[in-house]
Design a protein around this motif. Structure first.
Motif, short mmCIF file in Angstrom:
data_model
loop_
_atom_site.label_atom_id
_atom_site.label_comp_id
_atom_site.label_asym_id
_atom_site.label_seq_id
_atom_site.Cartn_x
_atom_site.Cartn_y
_atom_site.Cartn_z
N LYS A 130 46.02 37.27 34.68
CA LYS A 130 46.27 38.56 35.34
C LYS A 130 44.99 39.10 35.99
CE LYS A 130 49.40 41.88 35.96
NZ LYS A 130 48.73 42.14 37.24
N ALA A 131 43.91 39.04 35.21
CA ALA A 131 42.62 39.50 35.74
C ALA A 131 42.22 38.62 36.93
CB ALA A 131 41.56 39.46 34.64
N GLN A 133 44.16 37.11 39.03
CA GLN A 133 44.97 37.47 40.19
C GLN A 133 44.35 38.67 40.92
OE1 GLN A 133 49.07 38.40 39.38
NE2 GLN A 133 49.62 38.17 41.53
N GLU A 134 43.94 39.67 40.14
CA GLU A 134 43.32 40.85 40.77
C GLU A 134 42.04 40.47 41.50
OE1 GLU A 134 43.12 43.49 37.40
OE2 GLU A 134 45.33 43.51 37.37
N LYS A 135 41.25 39.63 40.87
CA LYS A 135 39.97 39.22 41.47
C LYS A 135 40.16 38.31 42.68
CE LYS A 135 37.69 39.79 37.05
NZ LYS A 135 37.36 39.16 35.76
N SER A 136 41.34 37.72 42.81
CA SER A 136 41.56 36.75 43.89
C SER A 136 41.83 37.43 45.24
CB SER A 136 42.72 35.81 43.55
OG SER A 136 43.96 36.49 43.69
N ALA A 137 41.90 38.77 45.24
CA ALA A 137 42.18 39.47 46.50
C ALA A 137 41.20 39.07 47.60
CB ALA A 137 42.13 40.99 46.26
N ASP A 193 34.47 36.09 35.38
CA ASP A 193 35.26 36.17 36.63
C ASP A 193 35.70 34.77 37.04
OD1 ASP A 193 34.71 38.91 36.81
OD2 ASP A 193 33.02 38.63 38.19
N TYR A 200 43.90 31.69 36.91
CA TYR A 200 44.95 32.16 37.82
C TYR A 200 45.41 31.03 38.76
CZ TYR A 200 47.10 34.23 41.92
OH TYR A 200 47.95 34.48 42.97
#
Ligand code: HEC
Ligand code: HEC
Ligand code: HEC
Length: 303
Positions: A130-131, A133-137, A193, A200
């Motif tokens: 989940k984390a 996915q957010e960082k993959s922006a 990270d 992810y």
């Protein structure tokens, strides 16, 4: 406890045919001068079959051998045991070094084991999808929303080995792998990270490859080329091109063609040099331009 593999009669000829994938590490005849790989030539057949069964069941743990043994039947194990036990242990070294390009003692000091017991291996499983996915922006522009990049020069990351991804990110950051674009992307990433991003992408589903396949590429991928000393790619990238997750051997199936071509060229001229023990550089240096073209067609078209 008696292992059931013992009960099956092995056939050395059949074993020889099945041993192609083993030759990358154990040598074509079961002898490899690299001290990190055990010699199998002249070993008792029953012992070999039992070890293979144990790697498969998990009774004996080794991250390199487990994926090798997983698809072997009892018959395969018995055949492989029969083949390697029939080989001579002495005086085979010269033949082995010329016949396959497995890392030798000189090119590969005893650091191979690190590949499979690297600290990243343990850390990855702590990666948070989940984390990640957010960082993959910030990665979407080039690698796609789910890691399926649509642009041929950017690699797909979906379904890639998490250990491999984390290693690449760390390598871009340390400078072990050089890329002017990626170095800027990883500058602000912590080890946590990287693990989250790796976790992810590893659980995303890769889109199927496109394009025409190549029969000569397929042949080289599965059989290597003994005359030119090219190790079969299948030994490390797997029968389906999905790599070996835990050993950080990357998936190549369906990967974008321009990206694959660039990687084989940069391993060949050593401008990519983050492969441990020169494992890929030793192979790529023996590939011709047309070998690379055919291999890339084959790998990029895999589903
Ligand atoms: C990518 C490298 C690699 C490939 C390919 C590979 N092996 Fe291994 N093999 C190893 C390593 C490393 C070990 C030592 C494992 C350990 O430390 O426990 C090993 C150990 C073994 C052993 C145990 C030997 C002993 O003395 O206990 C057997 C048997 C074996 N391999 C058979 C095979 C066969 C058969 C294949 C092909 C189907 C194969 N291996 C493919 C790397 C490889
Ligand atoms: C501006 C485009 C761009 C962005 C944004 C970008 N990348 Fe990349 N990435 C690339 C290129 C180009 C390469 C191939 C480098 C090479 O040719 O060696 C690459 C390679 C990689 C690789 C190696 C893949 C492999 O198969 O070896 C990983 C892993 C990766 N990127 C992860 C990320 C992550 C995670 C982010 C976001 C934090 C990101 N990238 C953002 C362009 C980008
Ligand atoms: C003995 C194991 C081994 C064999 C055999 C092998 N490779 Fe590799 N390959 C690796 C490893 C390990 C890496 C990743 C190196 C790193 O950490 O960056 C790699 C990386 C690659 C990459 C880059 C993937 C990416 O996403 O950037 C390509 C392409 C590749 N190999 C193609 C091949 C081809 C084609 C062959 C056969 C001609 C082959 N390999 C044989 C171990 C192997």
């Amino acid at each position: 406890m008696f292992n059931t593999a013992v009960a099956v009669e092995g056939d050395a000829e059949a074993g020889k045919a099945k041993s192609a994938v083993c030759s990358a590490c154990h040598g074509a005849t079961g002898v490899n001068p690299n001290p990190t790989y055990p010699d199998l030539a002249g070993q008792h057949a029953v012992y070999i079959a039992k070890q293979l069964a144990d790697f498969k069941s998990g009774t004996r743990t080794d991250m390199v051998m487990a994926p090798m043994a997983v698809s072997l039947s009892e018959q395969d194990m018995a055949d492989l045991g029969a083949y390697f036990s029939s080989q001579k242990r002495e005086g085979e070294q010269a033949a082995v070094t010329t016949e396959n390009s497995a890392p030798t003692a000189e090119s590969a000091p005893a650091s191979h084991v690190e590949v499979v017991t690297s600290t990243t291996a343990a850390a990855i499983y702590a990666g948070n999808v989940k984390a990640g996915q957010e960082k993959s922006a910030m990665c979407v522009a080039c690698h796609g929303t789910d890691g399926n990049s649509l642009i041929s020069m950017y690699p797909k990351l979906a379904g890639q080995s998490a250990n491999y991804i984390a290693k690449q990110l760390a390598d871009f950051k340390s400078g072990a792998r050089v890329d002017p674009v990626m170095v800027g992307m990883v500058a602000g990433l912590s080890a946590a990270d990287m693990n989250d991003l790796a976790a992810y992408y590893a659980v995303q589903t890769s889109t199927e490859g496109t394009g025409e396949t190549s029969q000569s590429g397929e042949k080289l991928y599965f059989g290597g080329d003994a005359k030119k000393g090219i190790t079969a790619c299948v030994a490390c990238h797997g029968v389906d091109g999905k790599g070996m997750t835990q050993a950080a051997f990357p998936a190549v199936a369906g990967q974008n063609a321009d990206y694959l071509t660039k990687q084989l060229n940069t391993f060949r001229d050593s401008s990519r040099g983050n492969d441990r023990n020169d494992i890929m550089r030793n192979i790529a240096i023996k590939l011709s331009d047309s070998d690379i073209d055919e291999l890339v067609k084959y790998m990029s078209s895999l589903k």
